[in-house]
Design a protein around this motif. Structure first.
Motif, PDB file in Angstrom:
ATOM      1  N   THR A   8      14.355  -6.811   1.486  1.00  0.00           N
ATOM      2  CA  THR A   8      14.021  -6.864   0.303  1.00  0.00           C
ATOM      3  C   THR A   8      12.631  -6.869  -0.076  1.00  0.00           C
ATOM      4  OG1 THR A   8      16.148  -8.463  -0.026  1.00  0.00           O
ATOM      5  CG2 THR A   8      14.362  -8.408  -1.630  1.00  0.00           C
ATOM      6  N   GLY A   9      11.710  -7.607   0.816  1.00  0.00           N
ATOM      7  CA  GLY A   9      10.359  -7.439   0.678  1.00  0.00           C
ATOM      8  C   GLY A   9       9.731  -6.027   1.031  1.00  0.00           C
ATOM      9  N   THR A  10      10.286  -5.236   1.710  1.00  0.00           N
ATOM     10  CA  THR A  10      10.189  -3.978   2.202  1.00  0.00           C
ATOM     11  C   THR A  10      10.268  -2.988   0.769  1.00  0.00           C
ATOM     12  OG1 THR A  10      10.578  -4.136   4.443  1.00  0.00           O
ATOM     13  CG2 THR A  10      10.311  -1.939   3.689  1.00  0.00           C
ATOM     14  N   LYS A  11      11.422  -3.469   0.202  1.00  0.00           N
ATOM     15  CA  LYS A  11      11.830  -2.479  -0.957  1.00  0.00           C
ATOM     16  C   LYS A  11      10.786  -2.812  -2.008  1.00  0.00           C
ATOM     17  CE  LYS A  11      16.563  -1.670  -0.293  1.00  0.00           C
ATOM     18  NZ  LYS A  11      18.055  -1.480  -0.635  1.00  0.00           N
ATOM     19  N   LYS A  12      10.291  -4.060  -2.024  1.00  0.00           N
ATOM     20  CA  LYS A  12       9.342  -4.462  -3.378  1.00  0.00           C
ATOM     21  C   LYS A  12       8.142  -3.963  -3.077  1.00  0.00           C
ATOM     22  CE  LYS A  12      11.402  -8.881  -4.819  1.00  0.00           C
ATOM     23  NZ  LYS A  12      10.842 -10.301  -4.813  1.00  0.00           N
ATOM     24  N   ARG A  13       7.502  -3.966  -1.579  1.00  0.00           N
ATOM     25  CA  ARG A  13       6.266  -3.305  -1.300  1.00  0.00           C
ATOM     26  C   ARG A  13       6.452  -1.950  -1.607  1.00  0.00           C
ATOM     27  NH1 ARG A  13       2.133  -4.794   2.653  1.00  0.00           N
ATOM     28  NH2 ARG A  13       1.009  -2.880   3.186  1.00  0.00           N
ATOM     29  N   GLU A  14       7.423  -1.272  -1.256  1.00  0.00           N
ATOM     30  CA  GLU A  14       7.545   0.235  -1.709  1.00  0.00           C
ATOM     31  C   GLU A  14       7.549   0.646  -2.980  1.00  0.00           C
ATOM     32  OE1 GLU A  14      10.920   3.757  -0.624  1.00  0.00           O
ATOM     33  OE2 GLU A  14      11.010   2.036   0.569  1.00  0.00           O
ATOM     34  N   ALA A  15       8.122  -0.035  -3.784  1.00  0.00           N
ATOM     35  CA  ALA A  15       8.018  -0.079  -5.117  1.00  0.00           C
ATOM     36  C   ALA A  15       6.715  -0.084  -5.810  1.00  0.00           C
ATOM     37  CB  ALA A  15       9.200  -0.855  -6.107  1.00  0.00           C
ATOM     38  N   LEU A  16       5.938  -0.989  -5.196  1.00  0.00           N
ATOM     39  CA  LEU A  16       4.581  -1.320  -5.717  1.00  0.00           C
ATOM     40  C   LEU A  16       3.676  -0.332  -5.393  1.00  0.00           C
ATOM     41  CD1 LEU A  16       2.692  -3.458  -6.724  1.00  0.00           C
ATOM     42  CD2 LEU A  16       2.327  -4.257  -4.834  1.00  0.00           C
ATOM     43  N   THR A  17       3.977   0.409  -4.076  1.00  0.00           N
ATOM     44  CA  THR A  17       3.227   1.363  -3.569  1.00  0.00           C
ATOM     45  C   THR A  17       3.432   2.719  -4.279  1.00  0.00           C
ATOM     46  OG1 THR A  17       3.236   0.534  -1.414  1.00  0.00           O
ATOM     47  CG2 THR A  17       2.678   2.815  -1.519  1.00  0.00           C
ATOM     48  N   PHE A  18       4.754   3.033  -4.858  1.00  0.00           N
ATOM     49  CA  PHE A  18       4.971   4.371  -5.592  1.00  0.00           C
ATOM     50  C   PHE A  18       4.110   3.994  -7.080  1.00  0.00           C
ATOM     51  CE2 PHE A  18       7.469   5.671  -9.095  1.00  0.00           C
ATOM     52  CZ  PHE A  18       7.260   7.149  -8.691  1.00  0.00           C
ATOM     53  N   LEU A  19       4.315   2.723  -7.545  1.00  0.00           N
ATOM     54  CA  LEU A  19       3.726   2.573  -8.825  1.00  0.00           C
ATOM     55  C   LEU A  19       2.227   2.737  -8.865  1.00  0.00           C
ATOM     56  CD1 LEU A  19       5.717  -0.480 -10.162  1.00  0.00           C
ATOM     57  CD2 LEU A  19       5.675   1.796 -11.252  1.00  0.00           C
ATOM     58  N   VAL A  20       1.589   2.195  -7.918  1.00  0.00           N
ATOM     59  CA  VAL A  20       0.172   2.340  -7.729  1.00  0.00           C
ATOM     60  C   VAL A  20      -0.126   3.847  -7.496  1.00  0.00           C
ATOM     61  CG1 VAL A  20      -1.843   2.108  -6.199  1.00  0.00           C
ATOM     62  CG2 VAL A  20      -0.379  -0.001  -6.831  1.00  0.00           C
ATOM     63  N   LEU A  21       0.375   4.608  -6.734  1.00  0.00           N
ATOM     64  CA  LEU A  21       0.094   6.057  -6.609  1.00  0.00           C
ATOM     65  C   LEU A  21       0.497   6.737  -7.758  1.00  0.00           C
ATOM     66  CD1 LEU A  21       1.902   6.833  -3.042  1.00  0.00           C
ATOM     67  CD2 LEU A  21      -0.505   7.131  -3.641  1.00  0.00           C
ATOM     68  N   ALA A  22       1.664   6.542  -8.562  1.00  0.00           N
ATOM     69  CA  ALA A  22       2.128   7.305  -9.634  1.00  0.00           C
ATOM     70  C   ALA A  22       1.201   7.168 -10.892  1.00  0.00           C
ATOM     71  CB  ALA A  22       3.182   6.866  -9.948  1.00  0.00           C
ATOM     72  N   VAL A  23       0.619   5.733 -11.014  1.00  0.00           N
ATOM     73  CA  VAL A  23      -0.119   5.377 -12.208  1.00  0.00           C
ATOM     74  C   VAL A  23      -1.662   5.417 -12.141  1.00  0.00           C
ATOM     75  CG1 VAL A  23      -0.514   3.443 -13.781  1.00  0.00           C
ATOM     76  CG2 VAL A  23       1.763   3.783 -12.982  1.00  0.00           C
ATOM     77  N   LEU A  24      -2.081   4.965 -10.815  1.00  0.00           N
ATOM     78  CA  LEU A  24      -3.485   4.991 -10.848  1.00  0.00           C
ATOM     79  C   LEU A  24      -4.107   5.980  -9.977  1.00  0.00           C
ATOM     80  CD1 LEU A  24      -3.708   1.210  -9.693  1.00  0.00           C
ATOM     81  CD2 LEU A  24      -4.331   2.223 -12.069  1.00  0.00           C
ATOM     82  N   ILE A  25      -3.494   6.438  -8.714  1.00  0.00           N
ATOM     83  CA  ILE A  25      -4.165   7.457  -7.998  1.00  0.00           C
ATOM     84  C   ILE A  25      -4.022   8.940  -8.356  1.00  0.00           C
ATOM     85  CG2 ILE A  25      -4.441   8.273  -5.478  1.00  0.00           C
ATOM     86  CD1 ILE A  25      -3.894   5.285  -4.733  1.00  0.00           C
ATOM     87  N   TRP A  26      -2.624   9.306  -8.637  1.00  0.00           N
ATOM     88  CA  TRP A  26      -2.626  10.735  -8.834  1.00  0.00           C
ATOM     89  C   TRP A  26      -3.130  10.988 -10.134  1.00  0.00           C
ATOM     90  CZ3 TRP A  26      -1.621  13.791  -5.067  1.00  0.00           C
ATOM     91  CH2 TRP A  26      -0.846  13.290  -3.964  1.00  0.00           C
ATOM     92  N   PRO A  27      -3.234  10.409 -11.308  1.00  0.00           N
ATOM     93  CA  PRO A  27      -3.815  10.941 -12.300  1.00  0.00           C
ATOM     94  C   PRO A  27      -5.371  11.216 -12.069  1.00  0.00           C
ATOM     95  CG  PRO A  27      -2.610   9.006 -13.086  1.00  0.00           C
ATOM     96  CD  PRO A  27      -2.566   9.179 -11.358  1.00  0.00           C
TER      97      PRO A  27
END
Length: 54
Positions: A8-27
């Motif tokens: 469960t902790g791994t899935k939360k961390r993975e979702a947070l990593t995806f959001l950071v990449l998708a919303v902050l870094i890739w733009p």
């Protein structure tokens, strides 16, 4: 069957990593690539002149 707390902790961390990449870094990367291309074309035209008949 119960879910593993570590999973469960791994899935939360993975979702947070995806959001950071998708919303902050890739733009920023996309804007940098487009800006870099525009700068390259601008410099090319500065030395060679605009396209089209003279």
């Amino acid at each position: 069957m119960q879910s593993d707390p570590l999973e469960t902790g791994t899935k939360k961390r993975e979702a947070l990593t995806f959001l950071v990449l998708a919303v902050l870094i890739w733009p920023f990367i996309a804007v940098g690539i487009v800006s870099g291309w525009g700068f390259l074309v601008w410099m090319y035209y500065l030395f060679t002149g605009p396209p089209g008949p003279v």
